[in-house]
Design an enzyme around this catalytic site. Structure first.
Site, mmCIF file in Angstrom:
data_model
loop_
_atom_site.group_PDB
_atom_site.id
_atom_site.type_symbol
_atom_site.label_atom_id
_atom_site.label_comp_id
_atom_site.label_asym_id
_atom_site.label_seq_id
_atom_site.Cartn_x
_atom_site.Cartn_y
_atom_site.Cartn_z
ATOM 1 N NE ARG A 177 -0.167 10.737 9.788
ATOM 2 C CZ ARG A 177 -0.547 9.682 9.081
ATOM 3 N NH1 ARG A 177 -1.783 9.247 9.177
ATOM 4 N NH2 ARG A 177 0.286 9.075 8.271
ATOM 5 N N PRO A 178 2.630 16.417 11.080
ATOM 6 C CG PRO A 178 4.653 16.913 12.150
ATOM 7 C CD PRO A 178 3.482 15.970 12.195
ATOM 8 C CB ILE A 179 3.627 17.976 5.688
ATOM 9 C CG1 ILE A 179 2.759 19.229 5.578
ATOM 10 C CG2 ILE A 179 2.774 16.739 5.719
ATOM 11 C CD1 ILE A 179 2.062 19.329 4.218
ATOM 12 C CG ASP A 180 8.010 20.023 10.087
ATOM 13 O OD1 ASP A 180 7.219 19.084 10.325
ATOM 14 O OD2 ASP A 180 9.180 20.033 10.494
ATOM 15 C CD GLN A 181 11.905 18.160 8.802
ATOM 16 O OE1 GLN A 181 13.005 18.085 8.257
ATOM 17 N NE2 GLN A 181 11.627 19.104 9.694
ATOM 18 N NE ARG B 191 -0.515 12.548 6.866
ATOM 19 C CZ ARG B 191 -0.477 13.772 7.360
ATOM 20 N NH1 ARG B 191 -1.594 14.404 7.615
ATOM 21 N NH2 ARG B 191 0.656 14.362 7.597
ATOM 22 C CB CYS C 169 -4.559 6.778 10.239
ATOM 23 S SG CYS C 169 -5.207 5.267 9.575
ATOM 24 N NE ARG D 93 -7.095 5.034 4.738
ATOM 25 C CZ ARG D 93 -6.153 5.238 5.650
ATOM 26 N NH1 ARG D 93 -6.470 5.380 6.904
ATOM 27 N NH2 ARG D 93 -4.884 5.344 5.306
ATOM 28 C CG ASP E 165 2.733 1.416 9.570
ATOM 29 O OD1 ASP E 165 2.486 2.344 10.359
ATOM 30 O OD2 ASP E 165 3.056 1.601 8.388
ATOM 31 C CE LYS F 230 -1.769 1.921 4.021
ATOM 32 N NZ LYS F 230 -1.579 3.353 4.153
ATOM 33 C CG ASN F 231 2.205 2.844 3.516
ATOM 34 O OD1 ASN F 231 1.071 3.250 3.239
ATOM 35 N ND2 ASN F 231 2.555 2.541 4.756
HETATM 36 C C1 EPZ Z 1 4.318 6.765 6.478
HETATM 37 O O1 EPZ Z 1 3.645 7.897 6.983
HETATM 38 C C2 EPZ Z 1 3.280 5.681 6.366
HETATM 39 N N1 EPZ Z 1 2.238 6.155 5.476
HETATM 40 C C3 EPZ Z 1 2.705 5.357 7.737
HETATM 41 O O2 EPZ Z 1 1.852 4.259 7.598
HETATM 42 C C4 EPZ Z 1 3.850 4.938 8.677
HETATM 43 O O3 EPZ Z 1 3.338 4.770 9.966
HETATM 44 C C5 EPZ Z 1 4.930 6.021 8.699
HETATM 45 O O4 EPZ Z 1 5.361 6.324 7.351
HETATM 46 C C6 EPZ Z 1 6.156 5.613 9.491
HETATM 47 O O5 EPZ Z 1 6.686 4.434 8.975
HETATM 48 C C7 EPZ Z 1 2.439 6.116 4.165
HETATM 49 O O6 EPZ Z 1 3.475 5.707 3.666
HETATM 50 C C8 EPZ Z 1 1.320 6.585 3.316
HETATM 51 P P1 EPZ Z 1 6.638 9.884 8.481
HETATM 52 P P2 EPZ Z 1 4.335 9.320 6.938
HETATM 53 O O7 EPZ Z 1 6.714 11.150 7.727
HETATM 54 O O8 EPZ Z 1 5.229 9.361 5.754
HETATM 55 C C9 EPZ Z 1 7.291 13.128 11.954
HETATM 56 C C10 EPZ Z 1 -0.140 3.071 7.778
HETATM 57 O O9 EPZ Z 1 -0.754 2.602 8.740
HETATM 58 N N2 EPZ Z 1 7.288 14.112 10.865
HETATM 59 O O10 EPZ Z 1 7.695 8.869 8.268
HETATM 60 O O11 EPZ Z 1 3.292 10.349 7.067
HETATM 61 C C11 EPZ Z 1 5.923 12.524 12.187
HETATM 62 O O12 EPZ Z 1 5.146 13.326 13.040
HETATM 63 C C12 EPZ Z 1 0.441 4.457 7.832
HETATM 64 O O13 EPZ Z 1 0.020 2.478 6.689
HETATM 65 C C13 EPZ Z 1 7.603 15.428 11.130
HETATM 66 O O14 EPZ Z 1 7.857 15.809 12.271
HETATM 67 O O15 EPZ Z 1 5.201 9.244 8.244
HETATM 68 C C14 EPZ Z 1 6.274 11.181 12.768
HETATM 69 O O16 EPZ Z 1 6.481 11.317 14.134
HETATM 70 C C15 EPZ Z 1 0.071 5.174 9.075
HETATM 71 N N3 EPZ Z 1 7.590 16.331 10.090
HETATM 72 C C16 EPZ Z 1 7.605 10.824 12.105
HETATM 73 O O17 EPZ Z 1 8.105 12.051 11.576
HETATM 74 C C17 EPZ Z 1 7.314 15.959 8.815
HETATM 75 O O18 EPZ Z 1 7.337 16.810 7.922
HETATM 76 C C18 EPZ Z 1 7.520 9.820 10.968
HETATM 77 O O19 EPZ Z 1 6.532 10.240 10.017
HETATM 78 C C19 EPZ Z 1 7.001 14.613 8.551
HETATM 79 C C20 EPZ Z 1 6.994 13.702 9.589
#
Ligand code: EPZ
Length: 463
Positions: A154-158, A125, A149, A429, A337, A54-55
């Site tokens: 769930r920030p996207i600042d990065q 998402r 979810c 989903r 996950d 999925k991801n």
């Molecule tokens: C992906 O989410 C997956 N989703 C998530 O799976 C998974 O839990 C996660 O990676 C971690 O492995 C998809 O691939 C669609 P991250 P993503 O950015 O990319 C922080 C599922 O159940 N962060 O790796 O959104 C954030 O808050 C889903 O299939 C920032 O601070 O996760 C978190 O603590 C749920 N700033 C950590 O990083 C940012 O800009 C990891 O998040 C981005 C993230």
């Protein structure tokens, strides 16, 4: 142009392959009244084939519109996130043919807008990948903040920091992210947190940037590598995916291609944990065992038996598991996950287990539901302390998010009596034919539709 867009936005074809589906857009069914009914106590036995990841799919599908040429993508999981995304792409103008057997054809030359409004993206998402994709393709993107979810902030600042480093102006107004660049120019980007989404999104934009982009402290998840491989098949020049430094040399053009998505590591892990929890004997097929090393190691630590083959993992239950400690980390650590399914397994272990959730700040919503089933778990911030109990008991519970839903299915399978899981739209989903796969392994599970008073109306047909 506008009327063209309207015409094209209707261009989405489903090829039904006699799989018994009653609605080509399963996510559009009103799932509020659908539930999964599980009569626990059956040991899972047999073989299950894992679907595509999925991801990876939710990034590869939008990436396919970065060219003008046709892309054919195989081993696609037929899940709601994919059908929703296919529809979003068709709303952007692409011609999309989706075969529920797991193949999609995307003809992106008709894509004529860089705008994805809230109505399009609220359903998932991962629609944030449209930012990198549209910025790479048009030098401009307007994408509303996505849904998804509820597992913490769930920030996207990065992601935004990366786009800005590449030279884009990014503004957020009224829930819409506006990104614009006259020219994207490669640079070095250091991620403050290891983020799957930011790594992929920056990679998407950077493949069309001028010069070289280096992402430092990149995520190493298998789906990051899969997206890089897909982009390279389209003509991109990405090196180092799967390590924490990714180097992208920008190219002028991307081409159409055929590509096969990797197996879903998380679905595989879910079945492995379910096999162990039910004291079963299950061969999980179509997997890349290396992607599951952290899960295999933990199951072995609990005393379970795991046999590794080239493309399968066989999990054999050996009775009551030993309590163990689990800390979630980015890949190759134990995946967040699978934290929720693992919590269920450890809830019937011998002794105390401690789970530390290092990735998401609020991923214990399933615990309240498990307590209704007799689990003894205390949560303190990111730590869950589990005192193993002898037996869970069936109860009405609710899936609060995707993986919580999978965890509750496992809880239902091992519980004494009947478990009724509501809010299953979350499960659909991300898991393809979930109850069918469990039924094939011997589980007693069915999808039902209830009326407003909770009386069963009919077993539901499922695609
Ligand atoms: C992906 O989410 C997956 N989703 C998530 O799976 C998974 O839990 C996660 O990676 C971690 O492995 C998809 O691939 C669609 P991250 P993503 O950015 O990319 C922080 C599922 O159940 N962060 O790796 O959104 C954030 O808050 C889903 O299939 C920032 O601070 O996760 C978190 O603590 C749920 N700033 C950590 O990083 C940012 O800009 C990891 O998040 C981005 C993230």
């Amino acid at each position: 142009m506008e009327s063209d867009h309207i015409y094209n936005s209707l261009y989405m074809v489903f090829v039904l392959t006699g799989m018994g589906g009653e609605v080509p857009f399963p996510w559009k069914r009103n799932k509020k009244l659908e539930k999964l009914l599980i009569r626990g106590g059956k040991r899972l036995k047999g073989t299950v084939k894992v679907s595509g990841a999925k991801n990876a799919a939710v990034a590869i599908l939008p990436a396919a519109i970065m060219t003008d040429e046709k892309c054919i993508i195989d081993n696609l999981p037929y899940i709601d996130d994919v059908t929703v995304l296919a529809e979003i792409l068709s709303e952007l103008g692409a011609r999309v043919t989706l075969d529920p057997a797991g193949r999609i054809t995307i003809e992106p030359s008709y894509v004529n807008t860089y705008r994805a409004d809230y109505n399009m993206v609220k359903r998932m998402r991962a629609s944030y990948y449209l930012l990198g994709v549209l910025l790479g393709r048009f030098g401009r993107a307007e994408v509303a903040f996505p849904g998804g979810c509820e597992i913490g902030v769930r920030p996207i600042d990065q992601h935004i920091k990366g786009f800005e480093a590449l030279g884009a102006n990014v503004n957020i107004k009224n829930g819409i992210i506006y990104a614009e660049a006259e020219k994207l120019i490669g640079t070095e980007i250091y991620l403050d947190v290891v983020s799957v989404g930011a790594t992929i999104n920056i990679m998407l934009a950077a493949v069309r940037a001028e010069g070289t982009t280096t992402i430092v402290n990149a995520a190493k998840e298998p789906h990051v590598v899969d997206v890089a491989n897909f982009l390279n098949t389209m003509g991109a020049n990405i090196k180092g995916a799967g390590t924490d430094i990714i180097r992208i040399d920008g190219v002028d053009k991307l081409y159409g291609c055929e590509y096969t998505i990797i197996p879903d590591q998380i679905e595989a892990g879910t079945f492995m944990i379910a096999a162990a929890a039910t004291n079963g004997d299950v061969t999980v097929k179509n997997v890349i065992p290396k992607h599951l090393e952290a899960v295999t190691a933990k199951l072995l630590e609990t005393g379970m038996k795991v046999v590794e083959g080239d493309d399968y993992l066989r999990v054999v239950g050996t009775g009551v598991p030993r309590g163990v400690n689990v800390k979630t980390f980015p890949y190759p650590g134990f995946p967040t996950d699978l934290q929720q399914p693992m919590t269920v397994f450890l809830s019937i272990a011998d002794g105390t287990s401690i789970i530390t959730e290092n990735v998401w700040e609020s991923r214990y919503k399933h615990v309240a539901e498990l307590k209704k089933m007799g689990a003894n778990i205390k949560v303190d911030d990111r730590i869950a302390i589990i005192e193993g109990v002898e037996q869970l008991t069936g109860a009405p519970v609710k899936a609060t998010d995707l993986r919580a839903g999978a965890a509750l299915i496992i809880a239902g399978l091992i519980a004494d009596g009947v478990t009724e899981i509501g809010n299953i739209k979350h499960i659909d989903r991300g898991y393809e034919h979930i109850e069918h796969k469990f039924i094939k392994l011997g589980a007693d599970i069915e999808r039902i539709t209830v009326d407003q008073d909770g009386n069963v109306k009919k077993p539901s047909l499922v695609v």
